[in-house]
Design a protein around this motif. Structure first.
Motif, short mmCIF file in Angstrom:
data_model
loop_
_atom_site.label_atom_id
_atom_site.label_comp_id
_atom_site.label_asym_id
_atom_site.label_seq_id
_atom_site.Cartn_x
_atom_site.Cartn_y
_atom_site.Cartn_z
N CYS B 6 0.85 -1.19 0.00
CA CYS B 6 0.00 0.00 0.00
C CYS B 6 0.88 1.24 0.00
CB CYS B 6 -0.89 0.02 1.23
SG CYS B 6 -1.95 -1.43 1.32
N ILE B 7 0.68 2.10 -0.98
CA ILE B 7 1.55 3.27 -1.08
C ILE B 7 0.76 4.57 -0.98
CG2 ILE B 7 3.29 2.05 -2.45
CD1 ILE B 7 2.23 3.71 -4.89
N THR B 8 1.44 5.58 -0.47
CA THR B 8 0.86 6.92 -0.44
C THR B 8 1.50 7.76 -1.54
OG1 THR B 8 2.51 7.59 1.19
CG2 THR B 8 0.36 6.93 2.04
N ASP B 39 6.89 3.90 2.40
CA ASP B 39 6.23 2.99 1.46
C ASP B 39 7.24 2.48 0.44
OD1 ASP B 39 4.13 4.06 2.89
OD2 ASP B 39 3.50 5.39 1.28
N LEU B 60 -1.19 -0.82 -4.20
CA LEU B 60 -2.53 -0.27 -4.00
C LEU B 60 -2.41 1.15 -3.49
CD1 LEU B 60 -5.62 -0.44 -3.48
CD2 LEU B 60 -5.11 -1.54 -1.32
N VAL B 62 -5.06 4.52 -2.48
CA VAL B 62 -6.39 5.12 -2.39
C VAL B 62 -6.19 6.58 -2.75
CG1 VAL B 62 -8.36 5.61 -0.92
CG2 VAL B 62 -7.00 3.53 -0.54
N PRO B 89 -8.69 10.43 -0.09
CA PRO B 89 -8.79 9.94 1.30
C PRO B 89 -9.24 11.05 2.25
CG PRO B 89 -6.61 9.54 0.37
CD PRO B 89 -7.33 10.39 -0.61
N VAL B 95 -9.32 5.16 4.59
CA VAL B 95 -8.28 4.46 3.81
C VAL B 95 -8.22 2.99 4.23
CG1 VAL B 95 -5.79 4.30 3.39
CG2 VAL B 95 -6.89 6.54 3.43
N GLY B 114 4.04 1.41 4.71
CA GLY B 114 5.10 2.19 5.34
C GLY B 114 4.80 2.31 6.82
N SER B 117 2.53 7.55 6.95
CA SER B 117 2.49 8.43 5.79
C SER B 117 3.19 9.71 6.23
CB SER B 117 1.05 8.72 5.40
OG SER B 117 0.35 9.28 6.50
N ASN B 121 0.93 11.55 8.88
CA ASN B 121 1.73 10.88 9.91
C ASN B 121 0.92 10.11 10.94
OD1 ASN B 121 3.12 13.91 9.58
ND2 ASN B 121 4.54 12.22 9.36
N GLY B 123 0.27 6.83 11.29
CA GLY B 123 0.76 5.53 11.75
C GLY B 123 -0.40 4.65 12.20
N GLN B 124 -1.56 4.86 11.61
CA GLN B 124 -2.77 4.17 12.09
C GLN B 124 -3.27 3.10 11.14
OE1 GLN B 124 -5.73 7.24 12.47
NE2 GLN B 124 -4.51 8.48 13.85
N VAL B 125 -3.01 3.29 9.84
CA VAL B 125 -3.69 2.47 8.85
C VAL B 125 -3.37 0.98 9.01
CG1 VAL B 125 -3.88 1.99 6.36
CG2 VAL B 125 -4.01 4.33 7.19
N HIS B 126 -2.09 0.63 9.32
CA HIS B 126 -1.77 -0.81 9.39
C HIS B 126 -2.57 -1.53 10.46
CE1 HIS B 126 1.48 1.65 11.00
NE2 HIS B 126 1.98 1.72 9.79
N1 LIG Z 1 -4.20 6.73 0.55
C1 LIG Z 1 -3.51 5.60 0.79
N2 LIG Z 1 -3.44 4.62 -0.15
C2 LIG Z 1 -2.75 3.48 0.08
N3 LIG Z 1 -2.08 3.24 1.22
C3 LIG Z 1 -2.10 4.17 2.19
C4 LIG Z 1 -2.82 5.39 2.04
N4 LIG Z 1 -2.67 6.12 3.18
C5 LIG Z 1 -1.90 5.37 4.00
N5 LIG Z 1 -1.54 4.20 3.41
C6 LIG Z 1 -0.66 3.14 3.95
O1 LIG Z 1 -0.68 3.16 5.36
C7 LIG Z 1 0.59 3.46 5.90
C8 LIG Z 1 0.44 4.24 7.19
O2 LIG Z 1 -0.24 5.45 6.93
P1 LIG Z 1 -0.74 6.44 8.09
O3 LIG Z 1 -1.56 5.64 9.02
O4 LIG Z 1 -1.51 7.49 7.35
O5 LIG Z 1 0.49 6.99 8.72
C9 LIG Z 1 1.30 4.20 4.78
O6 LIG Z 1 2.71 4.13 4.91
C10 LIG Z 1 0.78 3.44 3.56
O7 LIG Z 1 1.48 2.22 3.38
#
Ligand SMILES: Nc1ncnc2c1ncn2[C@@H]1O[C@H](COP(=O)(O)O)[C@@H](O)[C@H]1O
Ligand SMILES: Cc1cc2nc3c(=O)[nH]c(=O)nc-3n(C[C@H](O)[C@H](O)[C@H](O)COP(=O)(O)OP(=O)(O)OC[C@H]3O[C@@H](n4cnc5c(N)ncnc54)[C@H](O)[C@@H]3O)c2cc1C
Lengths: 313, 243
Positions: B6-8, B39, B60, B62, B89, B95, B114, B117, B121, B123-126
């Motif tokens: 998953c990439i930003t 990422d 992937l 979003v 997003p 996301v 990653g 993001s 920043n 750090g929640q998505v995973h």
């Molecule tokens: N819009 C997005 N599309 C795909 N992957 C995302 C997106 N936003 C966040 N991620 C993934 O979630 C990780 C953590 O994001 P975050 O929780 O926003 O810090 C990122 O490093 C990406 O791998």
């Protein structure tokens, strides 16, 4: 309304950031309940009363897996009727928070740098773009998870006393994560926890010259850090790499030696209270982000500085 | 083995961060976009695993149509195909729901992300995706190797490292030194043009937070320069009061 604060300890001592989180919750108003996962000394936990906790709950067990930890936190939130969960930023907090957010249908905000503004709904200020900006974030759910940044407010020291009780929650571990070992970083003071950080960059020419950085750190009781190229070249361990893609620090004093001040490095240090730059190039961009600076050769300035501070103490 | 990365699509790390519309919108003017640096570590490790053990790597994102050049770059680095969930997003929960929905029936053995993001920043998505899919989630991961049905990982913790064995499938948030960033070569760039990039529509998600106003940090008052080491010590002692 009860506020639950997950607290963490390191080598048996509660983390300063956890005390800050408890003080933060206390300043929000309402009943503050701290929760400690795993084994921490009861007497140590009771001292959270001074920071504002009315009660400390403990759950014994091994919480290596964030899904186990999240389950315990979520169960305790339910049993005490907490609508708000507060945590200090840490390697664990985001992992627990993200899972609790799903379990509890809660809204989560990371990098929180202010107390909530409840004059119109509920909003907090959060640091974004690697501390290059702030956002006012409106929280639009009844249940809220706030992950609070470091040094956001003063720790309260005189609030009262807290009782320590064990909470009865059943966590059915899925055993999908096993911890097979741990390794401690070198150095006496941990970088993310440090009150003073002494960092070196490529200007120090090679790993053999780090003795003077360590000497200065030692007289100051500081942790050592470095720029990214320094850790990329293996002059220093990766755990010391400070910046946007490394550790973000927020000490009272950050001393940068032979670091140019690239924007990516600054993103990891610009929450420091005071920044001192030592660089032989008066045009080095780091000076623009500094509070105090001296133009000079690190190999002369740093040993002199160490001696002068030693003499003072 | 099937890997989802998953990439930003985020402003370059050197970008000047500014806002418009009365500080309610991020100013995209003149901003160059890149794959999130963390990422980028995730893609690099995925491509390494593919080269070593054989795997298919899907990226992937979003995001709106403007993220496609960033997605193509990931394909040029070595991913096999890509999915873009066609939506701007709004928050991490949104996301996470899109990623979980897309990955649910994909049969992925691991979902690499990653550590965070670099725009919001969180750090929640995973963790959210892990919870939604009932998978373990680990972050920040500094080393990742596959052994049978398990992954051996090194995770950074305060004060050191932790060594883990994690059952597949899992979600991992990556950081250095898990792999070296990869720069696409000419052949990669050519083949990326014809690799499949599938666009899918988002699933509904209620907003949990809203970014209502932005603010830039207050500028520093200006640096005070010391001429001698003694002067510097004096400043630290009497002005900053840190000694
Ligand atoms: N819009 C997005 N599309 C795909 N992957 C995302 C997106 N936003 C966040 N991620 C993934 O979630 C990780 C953590 O994001 P975050 O929780 O926003 O810090 C990122 O490093 C990406 O791998
Ligand atoms: C996506 C991305 C992410 C990045 N993330 C980070 C990050 O998280 N952290 C980070 O640090 N970097 C990061 N970087 C790298 C960053 O752009 C810079 O390259 C790096 O910070 C420079 O390191 P430096 O200051 O040690 O080295 P240099 O830029 O080479 O600076 C060395 C400095 O030392 C001074 N000097 C030389 N000799 C002496 C002497 N004898 N006495 C005193 N001063 C001396 C020089 O004047 C110079 O200012 C990132 C880059 C990218 C592209």
């Amino acid at each position: 309304m009860a506020i639950l604060v997950v607290v963490e300890s390191l080598d048996g001592k509660l983390k300063k950031a956890s005390r800050e989180a408890v003080s933060y919750a206390a300043q929000m108003g309402g009943e503050v309940i701290a929760l400690s996962l795993g084994d921490t000394d009861q007497e140590e936990l009771a001292t959270l009363g001074a920071n504002g906790a009315g009660k400390v709950l403990t759950v014994a067990g091994n919480f290596a897996s964030s899904s186990d930890a999240a389950e315990a936190v979520s169960e305790v939130m339910k049993s005490v009727g907490a609508n708000v969960l507060v945590m200090a930023q840490s390697a664990k907090a985001d992992m627990i928070g993200g899972r609790v957010a799903i379990k509890q249908d809660a809204a989560m905000v990371s990098n929180v740098v202010s107390l909530p503004d409840t004059s119109n709904g509920f909003s907090v200020k959060a640091s974004i773009f690697s501390s290059k900006a702030f956002a006012q974030v409106e929280v639009r759910k009844d249940k809220k998870i706030l992950v609070v940044g470091k040094n956001v407010l003063e720790i309260k020291e005189d609030c009262g006393t807290a009782s320590v009780e064990s909470a009865s929650v059943n966590v059915s571990s899925d055993n999908k994560i096993k911890v097979t070992g741990q390794e401690k970083a070198t150095g006496d003071v941990l970088l993310p926890e440090a009150n003073i950080v002494v960092s070196g960059g490529r200007g120090l020419k090679g790993p053999e010259n780090w003795g003077m950085v360590e000497d200065l750190a030692k007289v100051l009781g500081a942790a050592t850090g470095c720029s990214k190229p320094v850790s990329d070249m293996d002059w220093r361990p990766h755990s010391e790499h400070v910046g946007q893609t490394g550790i973000k620090v927020a000490p009272t004093l950050y001393i940068a030696i032979g670091i140019s001040g690239a924007i990516q490095h600054l993103a990891g240090v610009n929450s420091s209270k005071y920044i001192v730059v030592i660089n032989k190039d008066e045009e080095a961009p780091f000076f623009k982000a500094a509070d105090f600076g001296i133009v000079g050769d690190a190999f002369e300035v740093v040993p002199k500085l160490t001696e002068a501070i030693k003499a003072l103490k | 083995m099937k890997i989802l990365v998953c990439i930003t699509h985020v402003p370059d790390t050197t970008s000047r961060i500014a806002f418009t519309d009365g500080d309610t919108k991020f100013d995209k003017n003149g901003v160059q976009y890149i794959i999130g640096p963390y990422d980028d570590y995730a893609i690099a490790r995925a491509v390494e695993l593919k080269e070593a053990n054989g795997a298919s790597v899907t990226v992937l994102n979003v995001g709106g149509v403007e993220t496609e050049p960033t997605i193509r770059k990931a394909l040029a680095i070595g991913a096999d195909d890509a999915i873009r969930v066609n939506a701007e997003p709004t928050d991490a929960l949104f996301v996470a729901r899109q990623i979980a929905h897309t990955a649910k029936d994909g049969g992925y053995d691991m979902i690499l992300m990653g550590r965070e993001s670099i725009d919001y920043n969180g750090g929640q998505v995973h963790a959210m995706v892990g919870e939604l899919l009932g998978m373990p989630s680990v972050s920040p991961v500094m080393k990742l190797d596959i052994e049978g049905n398990n992954a051996k990982m090194t995770r950074e913790i305060e004060g050191g490292k932790e060594f883990l064995e994690v059952e597949m499938p899992f979600v991992a948030g990556c950081q250095e030194p898990i792999a070296e960033w990869k720069i696409p070569n000419m052949r990669g760039i050519m083949t990326a043009r014809t690799k499949p990039l599938n666009v899918v529509e988002p699933v509904a998600s209620d907003g949990s937070v809203a970014y209502v106003k932005y603010q830039q940090p207050a500028p520093k008052a200006g640096v005070k320069m010391a001429q001698t080491v003694d002067q510097l010590v004096d400043m630290l002692k009497n002005e900053a009061k840190v000694l």
